[in-house]
Each structure stands twice: as structure tokens, then as C-alpha cells.
Design a protein around this motif. Sequence first.
Motif, PDB file in Angstrom:
ATOM      1  N   ALA A 243       0.830  -1.205   0.000  1.00  0.00           N
ATOM      2  CA  ALA A 243       0.000   0.000   0.000  1.00  0.00           C
ATOM      3  C   ALA A 243       0.863   1.252   0.000  1.00  0.00           C
ATOM      4  O   ALA A 243       0.567   2.232  -0.705  1.00  0.00           O
ATOM      5  CB  ALA A 243      -0.928  -0.012   1.215  1.00  0.00           C
ATOM      6  N   LEU A 244       1.945   1.248   0.788  1.00  0.00           N
ATOM      7  CA  LEU A 244       2.860   2.387   0.803  1.00  0.00           C
ATOM      8  C   LEU A 244       3.479   2.604  -0.572  1.00  0.00           C
ATOM      9  O   LEU A 244       3.557   3.738  -1.066  1.00  0.00           O
ATOM     10  CB  LEU A 244       3.961   2.143   1.843  1.00  0.00           C
ATOM     11  N   GLY A 245       3.904   1.506  -1.208  1.00  0.00           N
ATOM     12  CA  GLY A 245       4.474   1.623  -2.544  1.00  0.00           C
ATOM     13  C   GLY A 245       3.471   2.139  -3.557  1.00  0.00           C
ATOM     14  O   GLY A 245       3.819   2.914  -4.461  1.00  0.00           O
ATOM     15  N   ALA A 246       2.208   1.705  -3.425  1.00  0.00           N
ATOM     16  CA  ALA A 246       1.170   2.181  -4.349  1.00  0.00           C
ATOM     17  C   ALA A 246       0.988   3.688  -4.236  1.00  0.00           C
ATOM     18  O   ALA A 246       0.874   4.395  -5.248  1.00  0.00           O
ATOM     19  CB  ALA A 246      -0.144   1.457  -4.073  1.00  0.00           C
ATOM     20  N   LEU A 247       0.963   4.198  -3.005  1.00  0.00           N
ATOM     21  CA  LEU A 247       0.790   5.636  -2.810  1.00  0.00           C
ATOM     22  C   LEU A 247       1.997   6.406  -3.354  1.00  0.00           C
ATOM     23  O   LEU A 247       1.844   7.491  -3.943  1.00  0.00           O
ATOM     24  CB  LEU A 247       0.570   5.941  -1.328  1.00  0.00           C
ATOM     25  N   ALA A 248       3.198   5.839  -3.173  1.00  0.00           N
ATOM     26  CA  ALA A 248       4.389   6.479  -3.733  1.00  0.00           C
ATOM     27  C   ALA A 248       4.321   6.488  -5.260  1.00  0.00           C
ATOM     28  O   ALA A 248       4.663   7.492  -5.908  1.00  0.00           O
ATOM     29  CB  ALA A 248       5.646   5.754  -3.259  1.00  0.00           C
ATOM     30  N   ALA A 249       3.865   5.374  -5.852  1.00  0.00           N
ATOM     31  CA  ALA A 249       3.757   5.302  -7.308  1.00  0.00           C
ATOM     32  C   ALA A 249       2.704   6.272  -7.838  1.00  0.00           C
ATOM     33  O   ALA A 249       2.868   6.865  -8.924  1.00  0.00           O
ATOM     34  CB  ALA A 249       3.425   3.872  -7.733  1.00  0.00           C
ATOM     35  N   LEU A 250       1.613   6.459  -7.084  1.00  0.00           N
ATOM     36  CA  LEU A 250       0.598   7.430  -7.501  1.00  0.00           C
ATOM     37  C   LEU A 250       1.164   8.844  -7.477  1.00  0.00           C
ATOM     38  O   LEU A 250       0.859   9.670  -8.359  1.00  0.00           O
ATOM     39  CB  LEU A 250      -0.625   7.344  -6.594  1.00  0.00           C
ATOM     40  N   GLN A 251       1.975   9.151  -6.472  1.00  0.00           N
ATOM     41  CA  GLN A 251       2.588  10.471  -6.408  1.00  0.00           C
ATOM     42  C   GLN A 251       3.531  10.683  -7.585  1.00  0.00           C
ATOM     43  O   GLN A 251       3.541  11.751  -8.213  1.00  0.00           O
ATOM     44  CB  GLN A 251       3.338  10.633  -5.088  1.00  0.00           C
ATOM     45  N   GLU A 252       4.315   9.655  -7.913  1.00  0.00           N
ATOM     46  CA  GLU A 252       5.226   9.765  -9.059  1.00  0.00           C
ATOM     47  C   GLU A 252       4.447   9.889 -10.360  1.00  0.00           C
ATOM     48  O   GLU A 252       4.869  10.578 -11.292  1.00  0.00           O
ATOM     49  CB  GLU A 252       6.148   8.541  -9.084  1.00  0.00           C
TER      50      GLU A 252
ATOM     51  N   ASP B 236       6.596  -4.088  -6.360  1.00  0.00           N
ATOM     52  CA  ASP B 236       6.975  -5.477  -6.065  1.00  0.00           C
ATOM     53  C   ASP B 236       7.223  -5.593  -4.566  1.00  0.00           C
ATOM     54  O   ASP B 236       8.261  -5.165  -4.059  1.00  0.00           O
ATOM     55  CB  ASP B 236       8.231  -5.825  -6.865  1.00  0.00           C
ATOM     56  N   SER B 237       6.271  -6.166  -3.827  1.00  0.00           N
ATOM     57  CA  SER B 237       6.383  -6.297  -2.376  1.00  0.00           C
ATOM     58  C   SER B 237       6.513  -7.765  -2.002  1.00  0.00           C
ATOM     59  O   SER B 237       5.549  -8.534  -2.111  1.00  0.00           O
ATOM     60  CB  SER B 237       5.160  -5.680  -1.675  1.00  0.00           C
ATOM     61  N   ALA B 238       7.705  -8.163  -1.573  1.00  0.00           N
ATOM     62  CA  ALA B 238       7.975  -9.544  -1.182  1.00  0.00           C
ATOM     63  C   ALA B 238       7.838  -9.681   0.333  1.00  0.00           C
ATOM     64  O   ALA B 238       8.311  -8.825   1.084  1.00  0.00           O
ATOM     65  CB  ALA B 238       9.375  -9.958  -1.619  1.00  0.00           C
ATOM     66  N   ILE B 239       7.231 -10.767   0.772  1.00  0.00           N
ATOM     67  CA  ILE B 239       7.005 -10.944   2.207  1.00  0.00           C
ATOM     68  C   ILE B 239       8.326 -10.998   2.959  1.00  0.00           C
ATOM     69  O   ILE B 239       8.495 -10.331   3.989  1.00  0.00           O
ATOM     70  CB  ILE B 239       6.179 -12.215   2.474  1.00  0.00           C
ATOM     71  N   PHE B 240       9.302 -11.753   2.457  1.00  0.00           N
ATOM     72  CA  PHE B 240      10.548 -11.883   3.210  1.00  0.00           C
ATOM     73  C   PHE B 240      11.266 -10.549   3.320  1.00  0.00           C
ATOM     74  O   PHE B 240      11.911 -10.257   4.331  1.00  0.00           O
ATOM     75  CB  PHE B 240      11.451 -12.965   2.595  1.00  0.00           C
ATOM     76  N   GLU B 241      11.151  -9.696   2.290  1.00  0.00           N
ATOM     77  CA  GLU B 241      11.801  -8.390   2.343  1.00  0.00           C
ATOM     78  C   GLU B 241      11.051  -7.419   3.244  1.00  0.00           C
ATOM     79  O   GLU B 241      11.672  -6.565   3.898  1.00  0.00           O
ATOM     80  CB  GLU B 241      11.939  -7.820   0.935  1.00  0.00           C
ATOM     81  N   ALA B 242       9.724  -7.531   3.287  1.00  0.00           N
ATOM     82  CA  ALA B 242       8.957  -6.687   4.202  1.00  0.00           C
ATOM     83  C   ALA B 242       9.328  -6.994   5.644  1.00  0.00           C
ATOM     84  O   ALA B 242       9.442  -6.089   6.475  1.00  0.00           O
ATOM     85  CB  ALA B 242       7.456  -6.905   3.979  1.00  0.00           C
TER      86      ALA B 242
END
Length: 401
Positions: free
Chosen positions: A181-190, A201-207
Motif C-alpha cells: 500500500a505504501l508503494g502504491a501511494l508512492a507510485a501514484l505520487q510519481e 513489487d512487495s515480497a514478504i521476506f523483504e517486508a
Amino acid sequence: MNEKSHGPLHGLRVLEMGQLIAGPFCGQLLGDLGADVIKLEDPAKGDPMREWGRERPEGESLWWSVVGRNKRSVTCNLRTPEGQALARRLAAKADIVVENFRPGTVERWGMSYEELAAENPRLVMVRVSGYGQDGPYSQRPGYGSIGEAMGGLRYVVGDPSTPPSRTGISIGDSLAATFGALGALAALQERERTGRGQVVDSAIFEAVLALMESTVPEFQQTGYVRERTGAILPNVAPSNVYPTADGAWVLIAANQDTVFRRLAAVMGRPELADSPAYSTHGARGERQEELDALVAEWTAGLDAAVLEKMLEDGAVPFGRMFRAPDMMNDEHYRARGSIIEVAHERLGTVAMQNVFPRLSRSPGSVRWPGPPLGSHTDEVLARDLGLDDDEVAQLRAAGAV
């Protein structure tokens, strides 16, 4: 709260094609903040979350009432050509698509980002998976528990005398969804600058890895590997869970020098703060076990309510171990509306957590709980896509909805 607010994401449309937790929790977060979330579900059984949860009054999943809230349920069989075509039409009108299938699945369905963006260049696609969209493990099935293990969380949770524990909630899935969700909002701003969408691309292990503090540099620089430490952090004292005379447990965090001085005064032992054994953070850390024993001996002679009043009066940080009954009855929870009751067509009302974080001018809201399967299918097909009755009948005949 501004009761007229539709939420800060009002006007954005989200197409959610995921299931279980990692994708749907991302959709829940966006819907809580006002986005119009259209959730595609298998016509036969819907999202498996409709069946999850130990307690199911009237056959209703209480878990689904939370993770499905604020969403419009549309049946769509993504394994049929007709269902895939319908999903592509909906994606063409969406700002965000959320999916959490195994990498490569939506490509087989003709819904790769490149194909969807060809029709909708402004589209942001959130892809939540166990291992990410590339790399040697990307094709493995990935679940939250595995991401928690590989991200480093499981190893440090629990008592050192037992095997690694889990946290009791699906934290890996929820973290990946939150980062999505955070990445989506950042992408919308861009997108506001470029007019173009992109893939998140949000991977569980990286989160999970993102929350692992300094564990990596600790090893890289010194060879130190953090171990399980139960209720404490090594060398941070006193900061632990302490017993009371009436069987409760209270967490006291007084590891800072000035706060420990206040705790010592509340305990009636002001000399502890001046003793070389306890006067500094480092000294207290070296004597963590004996200091915890001193505090525990004191708290064990007091009822929880008395202890809490003394700590509050002394400006010492504390908190009782809350469970759901404590949350429902707590005055601070009530004052902030942290838990709300939402109207439910079969259960009357369902209590659940409110929308967080809080925005002062355009807050989010819970508009309805997880809806019945397919309850918005006709509405979306007719109003949003403009299909007539014959076209809808053809989709039903093909098993697409």
C-alpha cells in the motif's frame, strides 16, 4: 472526525485480484482510506478468508468481516477466458491493481503489467508475493510464515529455551501488504509528475527484513548474531513484564536514566538510582537479571490497579498486557474510538479495529463489513462497465461470473 469525509483516497479505484491475507489486507488499507475497491472472487467459493477463523457465529467469518470491509464483491472466474477478459476491462478503468498470486500466474492469464498498461498507461500494479517477482526463489510457493522465517523474524521470537516461535498473528502477510500500500501511494505520487504507472513489487521476506533493525550490520561488522531473548532485549533494563499480586502482568519500561530514577522513587528505593550498580544504562544492562528480580519482587506485592496508579503518578511508562476484553473495556480505547461497531446484516453489529492512521481533515472510515459473495456483481457490470442484461447473461452462462 469530519463525518462528511469520504477519505483521502476517495475517487481512486482499486481492482483487487488477490486472496487470503497479503493481497486483501493491502486492499483493505486502501479501502479504509476511501478508495473504491472492487474485489474479484471465485464464483464457487469466494476468497478462502470467508471460511477462516475459529469462531463463526451464524456461519459468518469474523476475519472476513474485517479484511473484506469497504470492498465491493464481484464474482469473476479468472481461470476462464471470459473472466480474464472481464478483469482486463475492469483494470482498464482502475488506478491500482492488487494481486498476490504466484509470480507468472497473471501473465498466463494475459494480464501482465505490460498488457494491462498498454490499455491503461497510468495503472499502478501492486504485486505481493513470498519471494518477489524475480530471483531464484520467485517461483516457489510463498506464505507469510515462510517469509517471517527467511526474513529473520521467527528466529528472534520466543524464549531461548524453545524453538523459534510465531507472533500469533499473520504479521508477514500484513507487513508485505502494508509495504504494498505504501508503494502504491508512492507510485501514484510519481504518476502525478510523469503520467505513467509502474509495478510495486512487495515480497514478504523483504517486508519482514525491513523491520529487522540492525541485525545485518551487527553481524557484518562484528560477527554478532541476535538470539531469542524472551520478554527482554539484552542490556536494556529494566524493561520487562512483571507480575502483580492479583495475577496480572504489567510491562514497565524504565531503562532510560531519568526514568529509572523515577521508578526507584516510586519503589521507595531512591538509593538504587545513585548506586554505581544501577546508575547508568550500561550498568543496569550488565545486571539485568538481578535488577528485574528486584522490580518483580516489588510488583508482586501490589495489585495491578494500585501498581498502575503509582507508576502513572510517578511518570513511569507502563502498560498492562491487553487482550480483546481489556481493549473493549478500556477508557482510552473508548475515548479515541479505536474499536468501532459496524452494522452487519446477519450479526447485527460486529466490533473491529478502526481505521489507522488518523487524518485530521479527511479521515478514512469503515463503511461496511466484508460483503456477501458477489453482492456487487450486477452493480459493477451494469453501472461501471455498462453491460446490458444479455451480456451479463452470457458471462453467467460461460461460468465467468
